[in-house]
Design a protein around this motif. Structure first.
Motif, PDB file in Angstrom:
ATOM      1  N   ARG A 139       0.866  -1.184   0.000  1.00  0.00           N
ATOM      2  CA  ARG A 139       0.000   0.000   0.000  1.00  0.00           C
ATOM      3  C   ARG A 139       0.897   1.226   0.000  1.00  0.00           C
ATOM      4  NH1 ARG A 139      -1.647   3.158   4.408  1.00  0.00           N
ATOM      5  NH2 ARG A 139      -3.522   4.420   4.093  1.00  0.00           N
ATOM      6  N   ALA A 141       0.445   5.208  -0.385  1.00  0.00           N
ATOM      7  CA  ALA A 141      -0.696   6.122  -0.370  1.00  0.00           C
ATOM      8  C   ALA A 141      -0.294   7.568  -0.136  1.00  0.00           C
ATOM      9  CB  ALA A 141      -1.685   5.692   0.722  1.00  0.00           C
ATOM     10  N   THR A 178      -3.011   4.253  -3.768  1.00  0.00           N
ATOM     11  CA  THR A 178      -4.114   4.552  -2.849  1.00  0.00           C
ATOM     12  C   THR A 178      -4.160   6.042  -2.567  1.00  0.00           C
ATOM     13  OG1 THR A 178      -3.823   2.394  -1.767  1.00  0.00           O
ATOM     14  CG2 THR A 178      -5.087   4.053  -0.570  1.00  0.00           C
ATOM     15  N   PHE A 179      -5.389   6.559  -2.455  1.00  0.00           N
ATOM     16  CA  PHE A 179      -5.575   7.935  -1.993  1.00  0.00           C
ATOM     17  C   PHE A 179      -6.597   7.911  -0.869  1.00  0.00           C
ATOM     18  CE2 PHE A 179      -7.046  12.284  -1.855  1.00  0.00           C
ATOM     19  CZ  PHE A 179      -5.862  12.983  -1.995  1.00  0.00           C
ATOM     20  N   SER A 180      -6.269   8.589   0.236  1.00  0.00           N
ATOM     21  CA  SER A 180      -7.117   8.563   1.425  1.00  0.00           C
ATOM     22  C   SER A 180      -7.554   9.978   1.795  1.00  0.00           C
ATOM     23  CB  SER A 180      -6.348   7.942   2.592  1.00  0.00           C
ATOM     24  OG  SER A 180      -7.141   7.886   3.751  1.00  0.00           O
ATOM     25  N   GLU A 207      -9.826   5.524   0.202  1.00  0.00           N
ATOM     26  CA  GLU A 207     -10.118   5.245   1.603  1.00  0.00           C
ATOM     27  C   GLU A 207     -10.821   6.456   2.203  1.00  0.00           C
ATOM     28  OE1 GLU A 207      -5.989   2.663   2.202  1.00  0.00           O
ATOM     29  OE2 GLU A 207      -6.317   4.507   3.350  1.00  0.00           O
ATOM     30  N   SER A 417       2.981  -1.141   4.383  1.00  0.00           N
ATOM     31  CA  SER A 417       1.982  -0.118   4.059  1.00  0.00           C
ATOM     32  C   SER A 417       2.500   1.231   4.529  1.00  0.00           C
ATOM     33  CB  SER A 417       0.646  -0.436   4.730  1.00  0.00           C
ATOM     34  OG  SER A 417      -0.280   0.616   4.531  1.00  0.00           O
ATOM     35  N   SER A 419       2.071   5.685   3.989  1.00  0.00           N
ATOM     36  CA  SER A 419       1.315   6.804   3.423  1.00  0.00           C
ATOM     37  C   SER A 419       2.003   8.103   3.797  1.00  0.00           C
ATOM     38  CB  SER A 419      -0.129   6.803   3.931  1.00  0.00           C
ATOM     39  OG  SER A 419      -0.168   6.969   5.339  1.00  0.00           O
TER      40      SER A 419
END
Length: 622
Positions: A139, A141, A178-180, A207, A417, A419
């Protein structure tokens, strides 16, 4: 035929490909066309799998490629007869693979500017050797606060969306998957609908959630049900904060609201249910709750939601945020199997790597991370702040060596993971080296920090690369002097450290002046719009740091001298904003044009409180 007399390559993608694979093929076709100086055809082929693209280099039919197993976004580039075969574990892996192939041919994808496609001949394609890429982190992000879109004001929203239309394709090309979105209590949106199609067609997962406990327990219930809400040490309940975790009806309301997020947004890949964004005081201190530390209170809520989601194989996992008053791992934590920790060490030191034993701050954070890994059996995400404009006071910084060491340390601990918080166009302007370091390191932490800085300077400023490289190096030196006390705009620290820090901040201010002087050497014939914006940013950074240095000196004084010196220091910090105001909104984005203005007022008030002897920080930023 190409201009050199060789056959023009032809792009083939699967006839059953989805929109992501088709976009990858178009991106590859347009990139090769720009580099070869001729149109490169792209068309479907029924013989190819949905995660495969071929570049035919000659007329004969290409031999079938041998089957290959690829996991996740991994990709493989090989040769088969007179073709180059690109295969990936996912369709979005093809976007990264296509850009990686173009990079090997000399293309550049620097943050914040258009891709650079140098002219080549078709022989460069034929000379490519096979390679394979398996991203180190599964992941990868970027995260942003929804509020930074200023979505209630159409022209501000459109300004941010113009940035998104450039940034999201860059994310995909660089391997981000991924973008949260972070929602706060006052937000009326869970996501930005206008961005959704762009994320989808680039294969970037989404997310939702954030600091939403206050939304899941509506504040308007307080009048009729104060027992749902947290009590203070005096036993008095208030509508602010999180909830009374000992009240089953309050827990049921929060659980139902969280489950509605999952039901109504099946595309959500990770459910973020976080408490109020405060340092302390958001949890309940009633007679039943006061014996439960914040970590246990929070875990009770997360586990209650997770228990309802456990039976649904399509439900996303839920994130337990280790942040502020939950950053330390309580040994009594017992997470369910579908709960992952999300470790967010915002107050760590960014002058040193997270595992640097010489640092006086980070060892504590590293130990807390290790304890979380043990308690959660390795199920964890790291939330980093390498492009956090609030934490960094809106100043420009570059810390590629710290990012490289951090990501290697996280990987050694078994975490997959990662971010990074961003603030739209402002982060691209202020932290381009950090963004480039992050995307490189999330795929391969063995990247070279110095080469990353050089490539970023050259890619963003191809006509004045040497001058801007020297400037970026000065920014990197200045960064190391500043980032060891969390929020740059809150220089409250023990007197012995303050004496040292005063000198370091002054030295950092002078080092930013070196960056400005280097950029001033750019020839007048060059297009310096972006460089001029960065110089204004560095002037802002220099003035603010000089003001903060003076402020620390004022705090060592007493009586009238403390107030006079302090007022002058605060004025210097206050007036520095003129440099940011001079920057084109298209470059500084909504955060630089609007949000920085009101956040700056909060910083100034906090500095005044510190001068008056009240060093307690504001409990809530938002």
């Amino acid at each position: 035929m190409s201009k050199e007399g060789s056959a023009v390559p032809r792009i083939r993608f699967s006839a059953t490909a989805g929109e992501v694979a088709m976009l990858a093929a178009r991106d590859l076709s347009s990139g090769l066309a720009a580099m070869l100086g001729t149109e490169v055809e792209s068309s479907p082929d029924a013989s190819l799998s949905p995660t495969e693209i071929r570049i035919h280099l000659g007329n004969p039919a290409a031999a079938p490629a041998s089957p290959i197993a690829l996991e996740g976004d991994s990709f493989d580039v090989s040769r088969a007869a007179e073709s180059i075969v690109i295969r990936a574990g996912t369709e979005r892996g093809l976007i990264h693979a296509a850009s990686n192939l173009l990079e090997k041919l000399g293309a550049q994808f620097p943050p914040g500017v258009a891709p650079l496609y140098p002219h080549i001949d078709s022989g460069h394609l034929a000379a490519l050797e096979p390679w394979r890429v398996t991203p180190a982190f599964k992941r990868r992000a970027f995260i942003s606060d929804i509020m930074t879109w200023d979505y209630t004001i159409p022209d501000r929203l459109e300004l941010h969306l113009r940035h998104d239309r450039e940034f999201i394709p860059w994310m995909a090309r660089r391997g981000i998957n991924t973008f949260s979105y972070i929602r706060h209590a006052h937000d009326m949106r869970l996501k930005i609908d206008e961005v959704a199609p762009l994320l989808r067609e680039h294969g970037i997962g989404v997310e939702y959630g954030g600091h939403v406990l206050q939304l899941l327990l509506p504040r308007d219930l307080f009048a009729d049900h104060p027992e749902y809400f947290p009590a203070g040490d005096d036993g008095v309940r208030a509508a602010r904060g999180n909830l009374c975790v000992s009240n089953p009806d309050a827990v049921a309301l929060v659980r139902a609201g969280a489950l509605a997020y999952v039901r109504d947004h099946p595309e959500n890949e990770l459910l973020h249910i976080w408490g109020a964004d405060v340092r302390r005081g958001a949890w309940c201190r009633c007679g039943q709750c006061r014996e439960l530390p914040p970590q246990i209170q929070y875990m009770q809520i997360v586990n209650a939601i997770a228990a309802e989601l456990a039976a649904d194989s399509n439900a996303p996992p839920i994130a337990y945020l280790a942040y502020h008053d939950t950053i330390e791992a309580d040994p009594g934590l017992k997470p369910r199997d579908n709960v992952w920790f999300e470790w967010a060490p915002r107050e760590r030191c960014y002058s040193h790597a997270i595992d640097d034993p010489a640092c006086e701050i980070n060892p504590r954070y590293l130990e807390s991370l290790k304890r979380y890994i043990d308690i959660f059996n390795g199920r964890g995400h790291v939330f980093e702040y390498y492009a956090d404009a609030i934490l960094f006071g809106g100043l420009g910084f570059a810390t590629p060596a710290v990012i490289a060491s951090d990501l290697r340390a996280y990987l050694r601990l078994g975490l997959k993971s990662i971010s990074c918080l961003t603030f739209g166009a402002y982060s691209v302007m202020a932290y381009p080296v950090n963004l480039e370091a992050f995307v490189r390191g999330s795929v391969n932490p063995a990247f070279e920090p110095e080469a990353t800085l050089l490539d970023t300077a050259c890619g963003r400023h191809p006509r004045c690369a040497s001058e801007m490289t020297a400037a970026y190096r000065a920014v990197e030196r200045a960064s190391k002097l500043c980032l060891d006390y969390a929020d740059v705009m809150s220089p409250l620290m023990p007197s012995d450290k303050a004496a040292r820090k005063r000198g370091e901040l002054q030295e950092a201010a002078l080092t930013f002046n070196e960056a400005i002087a280097a950029a001033d050497q750019i020839a007048s014939s060059a297009d310096t719009r972006l460089a001029d914006a960065e110089k204004e940013l560095w002037r802002y950074s220099s003035d603010v740091l000089a003001g903060l240095s003076d402020y620390l000196g004022a705090l060592q004084q007493t009586g009238v001298h403390r107030q006079i010196w302090g007022a002058a220091a605060i004025t210097r910090v206050t007036e520095a904003i003129a440099h940011i105001r001079a920057i084109d909104p298209e470059i500084k984005g909504t955060w630089g044009a609007y949000d920085l203005e009101w956040i700056r007022e909060m910083w100034i008030r906090a500095l005044q409180r510190g001068l008056d002897g009240d060093g307690k920080p504001a409990e809530e930023l938002f």
